[in-house]
Design an enzyme around this catalytic site. Structure first.
Site, PDB file in Angstrom:
ATOM      1  N   LEU A 107       0.925  -0.890   0.509  1.00 47.08           N
ATOM      2  CA  LEU A 107       0.078  -0.074  -0.140  1.00 47.08           C
ATOM      3  C   LEU A 107       0.970   1.256  -0.303  1.00 47.08           C
ATOM      4  CD1 LEU A 107      -2.820  -1.065   2.765  1.00 47.08           C
ATOM      5  CD2 LEU A 107      -3.392  -0.387   0.408  1.00 47.08           C
ATOM      6  N   ASP A 108       0.543   2.279  -0.646  1.00 52.06           N
ATOM      7  CA  ASP A 108       1.475   3.296  -0.942  1.00 52.06           C
ATOM      8  C   ASP A 108       1.619   4.326   0.500  1.00 52.06           C
ATOM      9  OD1 ASP A 108       1.612   3.340  -3.739  1.00 52.06           O
ATOM     10  OD2 ASP A 108      -0.439   4.803  -4.057  1.00 52.06           O
ATOM     11  N   TYR A 109       2.677   4.799   0.621  1.00 49.60           N
ATOM     12  CA  TYR A 109       3.130   5.670   1.891  1.00 49.60           C
ATOM     13  C   TYR A 109       2.356   6.054   3.018  1.00 49.60           C
ATOM     14  CZ  TYR A 109       5.758   8.418   5.147  1.00 49.60           C
ATOM     15  OH  TYR A 109       6.556   8.952   6.256  1.00 49.60           O
ATOM     16  N   THR A 111      -1.346   5.229   1.957  1.00 46.02           N
ATOM     17  CA  THR A 111      -3.090   4.651   1.686  1.00 46.02           C
ATOM     18  C   THR A 111      -2.590   4.359   3.350  1.00 46.02           C
ATOM     19  OG1 THR A 111      -2.555   5.287  -0.968  1.00 46.02           O
ATOM     20  CG2 THR A 111      -4.386   3.468   0.272  1.00 46.02           C
TER      21      THR A 111
END
Length: 249
Positions: A107-109, A111
């Site tokens: 998951l993105d930083y 998110t």
């Protein structure tokens, strides 16, 4: 049955070393699979294969751990970060030290949402390989209300990114006018943000609420719970609708 996994993943999962160092061990000729020295990076290992390092059998970790985390913002989905930012492993320092759990997928930083961590390399491979089309559901917070015309474009597969045509499982407005729920089985990098950017929307926040049938119900942000083998088996078998023959072992 389980599919095979990469040899470097297997060695790392067994606690021998990191995946990067495992590649160096493979190239040095120190690793055997079923009595044959392996030099090729990307070699695969099955659950019944015998792997040896310098003549000694490498035993994969049989004490499987499964952790379901509701990931907070500003954590990296990795075991370490070159910029010294916090990683999800920082939430489980002792568990990583003794069981070497890893996040499944990324998951993105910024998110938030559901993330599975485990030391089960075979399950990890199963849930991240593109050919299995693992279902993911996101709650998307946009900078403005989305119009029905744009929703139809997404729904009808009229959005094209550099990888090709975007096919979603569903997309629908949430209770708030600027919020959307979207389901997809594509794992392209930052795909949701790019979908809405193509339609001139900005994603202000992204929250994954379901991953392969695992949901974050009753798990507060930054908290987690452990799953047992029975829950893993039931969830996986009920949600791999794309390949009915799959059976979790």
């Amino acid at each position: 049955m389980y599919q095979k996994i990469r040899l470097n993943h297997y060695l790392s999962n067994a606690g021998i070393c990191s995946r990067r160092k495992a590649d160096k061990l493979i190239q040095s000729g120190s690793i055997e699979i079923n009595g044959v020295t392996v030099l090729k990076l990307g070699s695969l290992v099955g659950i019944d294969d015998i792997v040896k390092y310098n003549g000694k059998t490498v035993k994969n970790n049989n004490d499987k751990i499964y952790v379901l985390l509701n990931k907070p913002k500003n954590f990296i989905c990795s075991t370490k970060d070159q910029f010294h930012r916090k990683t999800v492993i920082d939430l489980f320092p002792k568990l990583y030290e003794y069981k070497r759990i890893y996040p499944v997928g990324r998951l993105d930083y910024s998110t938030t949402g559901i993330l599975l961590l485990t030391n089960d390399g075979f399950l990890s491979e199963r849930l991240t390989h593109p050919k299995f089309h693992v279902k993911k559901i996101y709650h998307v917070y946009l900078n403005k209300e989305i119009c029905n015309k744009d929703l139809d474009k997404i729904r009808e597969g009229k959005i094209y990114l550099k990888e090709g045509r975007v096919k979603v499982l569903f997309v629908e407005k949430s209770f708030q006018k600027n919020q959307v729920k979207i389901g997809l089985s594509i794992g392209w990098n930052r795909i949701i943000k790019r979908i809405f950017k193509r339609l001139n929307y900005r994603v202000d926040h992204l929250d994954r609420i379901n991953f392969a049938g695992f949901h974050k119900k009753n798990i507060k942000i930054g908290k987690y719970r452990f799953l047992n083998q029975e829950i893993i088996k039931k969830t996986i078998e009920n949600n791999f609708i794309y390949e009915k023959k799959y059976k979790y072992n």
